[in-house]
Design an enzyme around this catalytic site. Structure first.
Site, mmCIF file in Angstrom:
data_model
loop_
_atom_site.group_PDB
_atom_site.id
_atom_site.type_symbol
_atom_site.label_atom_id
_atom_site.label_comp_id
_atom_site.label_asym_id
_atom_site.label_seq_id
_atom_site.Cartn_x
_atom_site.Cartn_y
_atom_site.Cartn_z
ATOM 1 N N CYS A 1 0.811 -1.222 0.000
ATOM 2 C CA CYS A 1 0.000 0.000 0.000
ATOM 3 C C CYS A 1 0.848 1.277 0.000
ATOM 4 O O CYS A 1 0.550 2.227 -0.723
ATOM 5 C CB CYS A 1 -0.956 -0.003 1.185
ATOM 6 S SG CYS A 1 -0.248 -0.685 2.684
ATOM 7 N N HIS B 1 -3.169 6.315 4.344
ATOM 8 C CA HIS B 1 -1.735 6.414 4.627
ATOM 9 C C HIS B 1 -1.227 7.780 4.152
ATOM 10 O O HIS B 1 -1.632 8.273 3.086
ATOM 11 C CB HIS B 1 -0.948 5.350 3.851
ATOM 12 C CG HIS B 1 -1.117 3.946 4.362
ATOM 13 N ND1 HIS B 1 -1.896 3.608 5.439
ATOM 14 C CD2 HIS B 1 -0.564 2.780 3.924
ATOM 15 C CE1 HIS B 1 -1.826 2.301 5.648
ATOM 16 N NE2 HIS B 1 -1.029 1.777 4.740
HETATM 17 N N1 NAP Z 1 -5.055 -3.508 4.198
HETATM 18 C C1 NAP Z 1 -4.217 -2.964 3.306
HETATM 19 O O1 NAP Z 1 -4.045 -1.732 3.242
HETATM 20 C C2 NAP Z 1 -3.491 -3.842 2.380
HETATM 21 C C3 NAP Z 1 -2.772 -3.245 1.359
HETATM 22 C C4 NAP Z 1 -2.078 -4.025 0.460
HETATM 23 C C5 NAP Z 1 -2.133 -5.390 0.619
HETATM 24 N N2 NAP Z 1 -2.837 -5.971 1.630
HETATM 25 C C6 NAP Z 1 -2.859 -7.421 1.713
HETATM 26 O O2 NAP Z 1 -4.165 -7.922 1.445
HETATM 27 C C7 NAP Z 1 -4.388 -9.115 2.169
HETATM 28 C C8 NAP Z 1 -5.655 -9.001 3.011
HETATM 29 O O3 NAP Z 1 -5.547 -7.900 3.894
HETATM 30 P P1 NAP Z 1 -6.805 -7.369 4.739
HETATM 31 O O4 NAP Z 1 -6.350 -6.073 5.292
HETATM 32 O O5 NAP Z 1 -8.057 -7.421 3.934
HETATM 33 O O6 NAP Z 1 -6.894 -8.484 5.911
HETATM 34 P P2 NAP Z 1 -8.159 -8.847 6.832
HETATM 35 O O7 NAP Z 1 -9.086 -7.710 6.948
HETATM 36 O O8 NAP Z 1 -7.581 -9.432 8.059
HETATM 37 O O9 NAP Z 1 -8.922 -10.007 6.007
HETATM 38 C C9 NAP Z 1 -8.318 -11.235 5.701
HETATM 39 C C10 NAP Z 1 -9.201 -12.024 4.748
HETATM 40 O O10 NAP Z 1 -8.500 -13.216 4.365
HETATM 41 C C11 NAP Z 1 -9.320 -14.343 4.628
HETATM 42 N N3 NAP Z 1 -8.498 -15.504 4.988
HETATM 43 C C12 NAP Z 1 -7.509 -15.545 5.906
HETATM 44 N N4 NAP Z 1 -6.978 -16.796 5.944
HETATM 45 C C13 NAP Z 1 -7.656 -17.522 5.018
HETATM 46 C C14 NAP Z 1 -7.596 -18.876 4.596
HETATM 47 N N5 NAP Z 1 -6.720 -19.750 5.117
HETATM 48 N N6 NAP Z 1 -8.440 -19.297 3.623
HETATM 49 C C15 NAP Z 1 -9.333 -18.434 3.086
HETATM 50 N N7 NAP Z 1 -9.459 -17.148 3.463
HETATM 51 C C16 NAP Z 1 -8.617 -16.695 4.419
HETATM 52 C C17 NAP Z 1 -10.204 -13.904 5.785
HETATM 53 O O11 NAP Z 1 -11.343 -14.728 5.847
HETATM 54 P P3 NAP Z 1 -12.126 -14.969 7.259
HETATM 55 O O12 NAP Z 1 -12.926 -13.714 7.491
HETATM 56 O O13 NAP Z 1 -12.940 -16.152 6.954
HETATM 57 O O14 NAP Z 1 -11.062 -15.184 8.291
HETATM 58 C C18 NAP Z 1 -10.521 -12.463 5.352
HETATM 59 O O15 NAP Z 1 -11.521 -12.482 4.361
HETATM 60 C C19 NAP Z 1 -3.096 -9.348 2.963
HETATM 61 O O16 NAP Z 1 -2.246 -10.165 2.198
HETATM 62 C C20 NAP Z 1 -2.500 -7.968 3.075
HETATM 63 O O17 NAP Z 1 -1.110 -8.010 3.250
HETATM 64 C C21 NAP Z 1 -3.536 -5.224 2.495
#
Ligand code: NAP
Length: 340
Positions: A130, A243
């Site tokens: 990000c 950010h």
């Molecule tokens: N937030 C940001 O600004 C940002 C920016 C760039 C990249 N990212 C990346 O994007 C990804 C998600 O981030 P987020 O902020 O959305 O996280 P989050 O809010 O914690 O959500 C995680 C998601 O992944 C799912 N998940 C986790 N483990 C899983 C598994 N074993 N099988 C299937 N689904 C699974 C969760 O499902 P459940 O609800 O069922 O647990 C939930 O839908 C990460 O790789 C992060 O590094 C995030």
């Protein structure tokens, strides 16, 4: 004819935003399915004016699906992204797993759209971190004009960059400061995040920098130009979404601040808000749910020969993740797949 689209991690911060953006931008979709872990089986998520029931990623067969947006973290991505790619479904991944793989394009469509053409080596395209995505949108047009030699960046990153548990931690800890008996110890972060700042994002590396800082260096080189030197200090701040970055840039050639402002005004994805008066700049609360990367405080750095300072703010769940991923799909559609 549109695409058959899968959103993996649909119950998470990025996944939900991905569904919003696909609907808002009217991405050409014939069929869409929302996946998450088994824990969320049946959980309802919104897609425009429709509601989708979440299915279990582990049980899902990607055969016959065109594009899968992954937002589930590196460990689960390692298991399921190759499975999707092998089934012929193009993966657009938000985790850091594939970003540094020479066979996987790392794309910010305003900066290196042509890189999507290399998707077929692994059937995977990576979305940057990000903090990198918003910075390179501002750097690229300036680099094209005056060649950037070195960037010194300090970030002020919101808790939504860590995930949904971190948002709860900031909320609960903030409330707990005022309600006796409801104090909350840090669980997601190593120190208190409410009314505090933490100069530590991701793990420490042998060099002393954190992985988040290293990512900004490596990704800027891969996306913009390997010759650009970057040094970063990444800091978590008690902001829910958005950010901010203070960016100091050293160029090969002189670039006047007024010309830089004009260049940025013309740049795709950038909105300049730069009045030298009270409130004449953008703060994170104002960027939430916006598509733009905002640039403010554009000014000469007179301590070096060819220097400029800028302030860059963007919605990390959008440009930093979901929006950029959807833009990658749009770019892939326009350049390669040509459906819709
Ligand atoms: N937030 C940001 O600004 C940002 C920016 C760039 C990249 N990212 C990346 O994007 C990804 C998600 O981030 P987020 O902020 O959305 O996280 P989050 O809010 O914690 O959500 C995680 C998601 O992944 C799912 N998940 C986790 N483990 C899983 C598994 N074993 N099988 C299937 N689904 C699974 C969760 O499902 P459940 O609800 O069922 O647990 C939930 O839908 C990460 O790789 C992060 O590094 C995030």
């Amino acid at each position: 004819m549109g695409y058959k689209v899968v959103v993996c991690g649909a119950t998470g911060n990025v996944g939900r935003e991905m569904l919003n953006i696909l609907a808002e931008r009217q991405f050409p979709i014939d069929e869409i399915t929302a996946l998450a872990s088994r824990r969320s089986l049946g959980t309802e998520v919104s897609f425009g004016d429709k509601t989708l029931k979440t299915k279990d990623l582990e049980q899902f067969d990607f055969t016959g699906w065109d594009i899968a947006f992954f937002a589930i973290g590196s460990d689960a991505t390692k298991i399921h992204a190759p499975r999707a790619a092998k089934a012929g479904c193009i993966v657009i991944d938000n985790s850091s797993l594939y970003r540094y793989d020479a066979d996987v394009p790392l794309v910010v469509p305003e900066v290196n759209p042509e890189a999507v053409d290399g998707y077929a080596k692994k059937n995977i395209i990576a979305n940057p971190n990000c903090s990198t995505a918003q910075m390179v949108v501002a750097l690229k047009p300036l680099h094209d004009r005056a060649r950037i030699k070195r960037v010194v960046v300090s970030t002020y990153q919101s808790v939504s960059g860590t995930g949904k548990d971190a948002i709860d931690e900031l909320w609960d800890q903030t409330k707990g400061m005022y309600v006796p008996g409801q104090e909350r110890e840090p669980k997601v972060y190593t120190k208190q995040i409410a009314f505090n700042v933490i100069p530590h994002i991701d793990v420490f590396m042998d060099s002393g920098e954190t992985k988040e800082e290293w990512k900004m260096v490596a990704e800027t080189k891969k996306i913009v130009d390997p010759k650009i030197k970057v040094t970063a200090t990444c800091v978590r701040v008690p902001v829910f979404v958005g950010h901010s970055e203070a960016v100091n840039i050293e160029f090969e050639e002189f670039l006047d601040e007024d010309e830089a402002r004009d260049i940025l005004r013309q740049a795709p994805g950038v909105l300049v808000v730069d009045k030298r008066e009270d409130g004449g700049y953008v703060t994170p609360v104002e960027c939430v749910a916006d598509f733009a990367t905002f640039v403010s405080r554009i000014r000469q750095d007179s301590t070096i020969e060819n220097g400029l300072n800028i302030w860059v703010v963007s919605d990390n769940l959008r440009k930093g993740a979901a929006l950029n991923a959807v833009q990658i799909a749009e770019t892939l559609g326009a350049r390669v797949l040509k459906k819709g």
